[in-house]
Design a protein around this motif. Structure first.
Motif, PDB file in Angstrom:
ATOM      1  N   ALA A 301       5.807 -11.326 -11.552  1.00 23.28           N
ATOM      2  CA  ALA A 301       6.355 -10.310 -10.798  1.00 23.28           C
ATOM      3  C   ALA A 301       7.246  -9.969  -9.504  1.00 23.28           C
ATOM      4  CB  ALA A 301       5.880  -8.494 -11.262  1.00 23.28           C
ATOM      5  N   VAL A 302       8.847  -8.520  -9.350  1.00 23.49           N
ATOM      6  CA  VAL A 302       8.409  -8.907  -9.104  1.00 23.49           C
ATOM      7  C   VAL A 302       7.937  -7.515  -7.766  1.00 23.49           C
ATOM      8  CG1 VAL A 302      10.679  -9.102  -9.449  1.00 23.49           C
ATOM      9  CG2 VAL A 302       9.910  -7.067  -9.964  1.00 23.49           C
ATOM     10  N   PRO A 303       8.365  -7.408  -6.305  1.00 23.75           N
ATOM     11  CA  PRO A 303       6.874  -6.668  -5.649  1.00 23.75           C
ATOM     12  C   PRO A 303       7.040  -5.063  -6.373  1.00 23.75           C
ATOM     13  CG  PRO A 303       7.731  -8.178  -4.208  1.00 23.75           C
ATOM     14  CD  PRO A 303       8.136  -8.071  -5.074  1.00 23.75           C
ATOM     15  N   THR A 304       8.126  -4.672  -7.123  1.00 25.23           N
ATOM     16  CA  THR A 304       8.675  -3.200  -7.500  1.00 25.23           C
ATOM     17  C   THR A 304       7.755  -3.043  -8.681  1.00 25.23           C
ATOM     18  OG1 THR A 304      10.691  -2.889  -6.339  1.00 25.23           O
ATOM     19  CG2 THR A 304      10.298  -1.429  -8.299  1.00 25.23           C
ATOM     20  N   MET A 305       7.221  -3.770  -9.151  1.00 21.71           N
ATOM     21  CA  MET A 305       6.811  -3.787 -11.013  1.00 21.71           C
ATOM     22  C   MET A 305       5.920  -3.650 -10.336  1.00 21.71           C
ATOM     23  SD  MET A 305       8.420  -7.083 -12.998  1.00 21.71           S
ATOM     24  CE  MET A 305      10.173  -6.809 -13.387  1.00 21.71           C
ATOM     25  N   ALA A 306       4.780  -4.510  -9.897  1.00 28.32           N
ATOM     26  CA  ALA A 306       3.338  -4.958  -8.937  1.00 28.32           C
ATOM     27  C   ALA A 306       3.331  -2.831  -8.621  1.00 28.32           C
ATOM     28  CB  ALA A 306       3.207  -5.433  -7.913  1.00 28.32           C
ATOM     29  N   ALA A 307       4.413  -2.775  -7.791  1.00 31.32           N
ATOM     30  CA  ALA A 307       4.076  -1.156  -6.727  1.00 31.32           C
ATOM     31  C   ALA A 307       4.199  -0.250  -8.201  1.00 31.32           C
ATOM     32  CB  ALA A 307       5.174  -0.628  -5.773  1.00 31.32           C
ATOM     33  N   ARG A 308       4.426   0.079  -9.067  1.00 31.91           N
ATOM     34  CA  ARG A 308       4.366   0.309 -10.023  1.00 31.91           C
ATOM     35  C   ARG A 308       3.249   0.737 -10.517  1.00 31.91           C
ATOM     36  NH1 ARG A 308      11.212   0.771 -12.144  1.00 31.91           N
ATOM     37  NH2 ARG A 308      11.635   1.091 -10.351  1.00 31.91           N
ATOM     38  N   LEU A 459      17.196  -6.854   0.171  1.00 38.35           N
ATOM     39  CA  LEU A 459      16.639  -6.387  -1.003  1.00 38.35           C
ATOM     40  C   LEU A 459      15.867  -5.792  -1.339  1.00 38.35           C
ATOM     41  CD1 LEU A 459      14.842 -10.003   0.692  1.00 38.35           C
ATOM     42  CD2 LEU A 459      16.003  -9.517  -1.438  1.00 38.35           C
ATOM     43  N   ARG A 460      16.588  -4.981  -2.936  1.00 38.01           N
ATOM     44  CA  ARG A 460      16.197  -3.815  -3.624  1.00 38.01           C
ATOM     45  C   ARG A 460      15.641  -4.044  -5.056  1.00 38.01           C
ATOM     46  NH1 ARG A 460      18.243  -1.267  -8.010  1.00 38.01           N
ATOM     47  NH2 ARG A 460      17.772   1.296  -7.637  1.00 38.01           N
ATOM     48  N   GLY A 461      14.567  -4.300  -4.791  1.00 40.63           N
ATOM     49  CA  GLY A 461      13.979  -3.793  -6.250  1.00 40.63           C
ATOM     50  C   GLY A 461      14.013  -5.764  -6.672  1.00 40.63           C
ATOM     51  N   GLY A 462      13.978  -7.514  -6.039  1.00 39.92           N
ATOM     52  CA  GLY A 462      14.155  -7.898  -6.638  1.00 39.92           C
ATOM     53  C   GLY A 462      15.607  -8.747  -6.651  1.00 39.92           C
ATOM     54  N   GLU A 463      16.765  -7.271  -6.173  1.00 37.76           N
ATOM     55  CA  GLU A 463      17.781  -7.782  -6.519  1.00 37.76           C
ATOM     56  C   GLU A 463      18.765  -8.211  -5.515  1.00 37.76           C
ATOM     57  OE1 GLU A 463      18.416  -8.406 -10.793  1.00 37.76           O
ATOM     58  OE2 GLU A 463      19.903  -9.129  -8.686  1.00 37.76           O
ATOM     59  N   ASN A 464      19.326  -9.404  -5.100  1.00 39.54           N
ATOM     60  CA  ASN A 464      19.603  -9.739  -3.217  1.00 39.54           C
ATOM     61  C   ASN A 464      21.018  -8.924  -3.415  1.00 39.54           C
ATOM     62  OD1 ASN A 464      17.488 -11.180  -3.163  1.00 39.54           O
ATOM     63  ND2 ASN A 464      19.001 -13.044  -3.172  1.00 39.54           N
ATOM     64  N   ILE A 465      21.183  -8.143  -2.214  1.00 39.68           N
ATOM     65  CA  ILE A 465      22.447  -7.334  -1.834  1.00 39.68           C
ATOM     66  C   ILE A 465      22.917  -7.940  -0.629  1.00 39.68           C
ATOM     67  CG2 ILE A 465      23.356  -5.164  -1.595  1.00 39.68           C
ATOM     68  CD1 ILE A 465      21.295  -4.255  -3.754  1.00 39.68           C
ATOM     69  N   TYR A 466      24.588  -8.475  -0.198  1.00 36.85           N
ATOM     70  CA  TYR A 466      24.968  -8.513   0.308  1.00 36.85           C
ATOM     71  C   TYR A 466      25.555  -6.919   1.109  1.00 36.85           C
ATOM     72  CZ  TYR A 466      23.397 -13.214   1.528  1.00 36.85           C
ATOM     73  OH  TYR A 466      22.525 -14.675   1.590  1.00 36.85           O
ATOM     74  N   PRO A 467      26.134  -6.805   2.247  1.00 33.42           N
ATOM     75  CA  PRO A 467      26.513  -5.601   2.916  1.00 33.42           C
ATOM     76  C   PRO A 467      28.568  -5.716   2.871  1.00 33.42           C
ATOM     77  CG  PRO A 467      24.429  -5.838   4.486  1.00 33.42           C
ATOM     78  CD  PRO A 467      24.661  -6.877   3.422  1.00 33.42           C
ATOM     79  N   VAL A 486      23.787  -0.794   5.837  1.00 32.25           N
ATOM     80  CA  VAL A 486      22.724  -1.646   5.527  1.00 32.25           C
ATOM     81  C   VAL A 486      21.256  -1.671   4.742  1.00 32.25           C
ATOM     82  CG1 VAL A 486      23.226  -1.325   7.973  1.00 32.25           C
ATOM     83  CG2 VAL A 486      21.696   0.780   7.320  1.00 32.25           C
ATOM     84  N   GLY A 487      19.984  -1.602   4.849  1.00 35.74           N
ATOM     85  CA  GLY A 487      19.159  -1.561   4.087  1.00 35.74           C
ATOM     86  C   GLY A 487      17.673  -0.665   4.674  1.00 35.74           C
ATOM     87  N   GLU A 488      17.906  -0.156   4.307  1.00 31.91           N
ATOM     88  CA  GLU A 488      16.642   1.302   4.444  1.00 31.91           C
ATOM     89  C   GLU A 488      15.352   0.908   3.521  1.00 31.91           C
ATOM     90  OE1 GLU A 488      18.412   2.509   7.804  1.00 31.91           O
ATOM     91  OE2 GLU A 488      17.279   3.673   6.803  1.00 31.91           O
ATOM     92  N   ALA A 489      14.698   1.118   3.740  1.00 32.24           N
ATOM     93  CA  ALA A 489      13.038   0.988   4.042  1.00 32.24           C
ATOM     94  C   ALA A 489      13.246   2.016   2.702  1.00 32.24           C
ATOM     95  CB  ALA A 489      11.737   1.042   4.949  1.00 32.24           C
ATOM     96  N   HIS A 490      12.251   1.475   1.775  1.00 31.23           N
ATOM     97  CA  HIS A 490      11.978   2.807   0.550  1.00 31.23           C
ATOM     98  C   HIS A 490      10.866   2.230  -0.161  1.00 31.23           C
ATOM     99  CE1 HIS A 490      12.098   4.233  -3.997  1.00 31.23           C
ATOM    100  NE2 HIS A 490      13.223   4.674  -3.432  1.00 31.23           N
ATOM    101  N   GLU A 491      10.022   3.458  -0.919  1.00 34.55           N
ATOM    102  CA  GLU A 491       8.569   2.735  -1.228  1.00 34.55           C
ATOM    103  C   GLU A 491       7.936   1.937  -2.314  1.00 34.55           C
ATOM    104  OE1 GLU A 491       6.451   6.624  -1.406  1.00 34.55           O
ATOM    105  OE2 GLU A 491       4.718   5.395  -2.005  1.00 34.55           O
ATOM    106  N   ASP A 492       9.835   2.445  -3.082  1.00 34.08           N
ATOM    107  CA  ASP A 492       9.050   1.700  -4.929  1.00 34.08           C
ATOM    108  C   ASP A 492       9.991   0.349  -4.683  1.00 34.08           C
ATOM    109  OD1 ASP A 492      10.329   2.409  -7.950  1.00 34.08           O
ATOM    110  OD2 ASP A 492       8.795   1.121  -6.899  1.00 34.08           O
ATOM    111  N   LEU A 493      11.050   0.458  -3.974  1.00 36.27           N
ATOM    112  CA  LEU A 493      11.830  -0.896  -4.594  1.00 36.27           C
ATOM    113  C   LEU A 493      11.945  -1.919  -3.696  1.00 36.27           C
ATOM    114  CD1 LEU A 493      15.296   1.170  -5.531  1.00 36.27           C
ATOM    115  CD2 LEU A 493      13.608  -0.162  -6.844  1.00 36.27           C
TER     116      LEU A 493
END
Length: 553
Positions: A301-308, A459-467, A486-493
């Motif tokens: 699983a991706v960490p987002t799924m684990a967090a949920r 890295l948002r919920g397992g998806e790679n995003i380049y700015p 930029v990427g900002e910390a998010h508790e779930d994603l």
């Protein structure tokens, strides 16, 4: 015979026994596209050989969803029928591209294997793409056929794409029914001929098509067979390739990712394991319901799924006793998060595995075992079977253990290159077949510890995003003078996308207008959720480039 009580010594003995002369996974050094490296002596040379071999598993479950069940025999029959359609009606042959644009479904897998049987190249397109991105992917890869689900068919209709389109809900089942009983066709392909294109973001702002070979997919399946043999050895069993595996794998990541396609769909066809395919947006209750009903043994699983699952708070109401292997992949997670997961999710307590990999490598580069996760927190384990890993300085010199540098890898799993992008290929794969990942880290006791992700990657919920890709879209807006994403910390994603936009003098553009502007052009997960509009210029370095590290949200 005396068995060592030292786990590492015993592991080394097992590996030696499985890979030595005459062993089922005997390693020999051979030339692989101009570079010498260890490969398995006894191996297949075409992906379609894996398909024909799967007939041995007969009526055992191969693909299972919430409401469907397909055996290995039924799967092969449907693949044969659809391959006949692709060849006879659409002229698909060796080297041609067949693109798939859809959410996870049985027909996705059938289309993949039908393409492989013909020696054609499967193009796994990102199902979250919007029309503009779809048009780009089709233009780049020029497929002979585009296979879509109904939702994506509507998006394709908004483009100028001039490619035959087949829908999974209607066309594919109808065509399979019309050609039932067809013989399975196979094509003559070379070991290093292309097999799959999967898209990965690039620093140029446009997705790049990572081109994987027949060898890549076969080597990954052999790596998984070897892992199964190791498990058998530790359990006191003798590995038998003719005995189907009793393991059952939950697939929750998209099929256009290596985690699902290369590391579940392909190798489990070889081992005779069942793949339990989750469909739709992730929901903890639905996922755990499948684990309970289908007696799932393995889940990545991706960490987002684990967090949920942690947030769910009632995981214990499901019978997850069958689940003995649970891994995190696709995005980094903190030491504290993994500790909380082990404490609050029963099946993660003693089975949690972490890993590091990338699309360009087809599979994991390093894997942290449950022991590594607990005893060496913050590391991502040792390189997996078949992977040579070095840490190098900017001049390409190998650094000693403990020193930080770029992670470089070489293995039979490394891609051929980027489709129709020789410049990016040359920049990524250097002399000797070494892939320069763009990630930075060091080795501690032979275990990899990452210190920085690929430049600016979000890295948002397992998806790679380049700015860069998002910035280029924002730059198209007439009221935008310049911007930085930029990427900002998010508790779930893990991270969320944030945009700092410098608006032109006298402009009255709003945050909502800019959000909609991006949403019309890019996938939803790339649309910034945090915004700061300003008239102050962005900080720049001596060469005039925006200094992203100094950008303050």
């Amino acid at each position: 015979m005396t068995t060592s009580t030292d786990p590492q010594a015993y592991l080394a003995a097992v590996v030696s026994r499985l890979t030595g002369p005459g062993a089922p996974f005997e390693l020999v050094e051979e030339d692989v596209r101009g570079s010498r490296m260890p490969v398995m002596r006894e191996r297949k040379h075409a992906v379609h050989e894996l398909l024909t071999g799967s007939l041995a598993w007969g009526d055992r479950d191969y693909l299972v969803t919430a409401d469907r069940r397909l055996s290995f025999r039924e799967h092969a029959e449907q693949v044969a029928a659809f391959a006949t359609v692709l060849a006879d009606d659409y002229g698909v042959g060796v080297g041609d591209r067949v693109a798939i644009l859809a959410a996870n479904t049985v027909e996705w897998v059938i289309a993949f294997w039908a393409t492989q049987s013909l020696g054609a190249i499967t193009v796994g397109m990102n199902a979250w793409w919007v029309p503009r991105e779809i048009e780009y992917g089709v233009t780049l890869t020029t497929p002979k056929v585009l296979i879509v689900d109904a939702k994506r068919a509507a998006l394709v209709a908004e483009t100028d794409i001039d490619v035959p389109v087949l829908t999974m809900e209607e066309d594919v089942p109808r065509l399979i029914d019309a050609h039932r009983g067809a013989d399975l066709r196979t094509a003559d392909v070379g070991e290093d001929d292309p097999a799959v294109i999967l898209f990965t973001s690039g620093t140029s702002g446009k997705p790049k098509g990572a081109l994987h070979s027949q060898r890549n997919l076969i080597a990954v399946s052999d790596y998984h067979r070897f892992s199964d043999a190791q498990i058998d050895a530790f359990a006191g069993r003798e590995y038998d390739p003719n005995t189907p595996s009793e393991l059952r794998y939950l697939l929750t990541s998209p099929l256009f990712h290596i985690a699902s396609l290369h590391n579940i769909i392909v190798p489990k066809l070889v081992s005779g394991s069942a793949v339990i395919m989750y469909q739709g947006a992730f929901d903890v209750d639905r996922a755990l319901g499948l684990v309970e009903r289908e007696k799932v043994t393995n889940w990545g699983a991706v960490p987002t799924m684990a967090a949920r699952m942690i947030e769910h708070g009632n995981v214990r109401r499901y019978d997850t006793s069958s689940l003995t292997a649970f891994s995190l992949a696709s995005a980094p997670s903190s030491i504290a998060f993994k500790q909380r997961l082990r404490e609050e999710v029963p099946f993660a307590t003693n089975s949690l595995v972490d890993s590091y990999g990338m699309t360009e490598c087809s599979t994991g580069i390093a894997v942290a075992t449950p022991i590594d996760v607990q005893q060496f927190p913050g590391t991502l384990g040792k390189p997996v079977f078949g992977v040579a890993l070095e840490i190098r300085d900017p001049l390409g010199e190998v650094l000693p253990e403990g020193e930080e540098g770029e992670v470089c890898v070489r293995s039979p799993y490394v891609m051929l290159g980027y489709w129709d992008n020789p410049e990016a290929t040359t920049a990524s794969i250097r002399p000797g077949g070494w892939l320069h990942t763009g990630d930075f880290g060091r080795l501690d006791g032979g275990r990899l510890r990452l210190t920085g992700r690929r430049s600016d990657l979000i890295l948002r919920g397992g998806e790679n995003i380049y700015p860069t890709e998002i910035e280029q879209v924002l730059d198209e807006h007439p009221d935008v003078a310049e911007c930085a994403v930029v990427g900002e910390a998010h508790e779930d994603l893990g991270q969320e996308v944030a945009a700092i936009v410098v608006v032109r003098a006298g402009a009255t553009v709003s945050e909502e207008e800019l959000r909609q502007f991006v949403a019309d052009r890019l996938s939803y997960f790339k649309v910034p959720t945090r915004w700061r509009l300003t008239t102050e210029p962005l900080p720049r370095n001596a060469t005039g480039k925006v200094s992203r590290a100094q950008v303050k949200f």
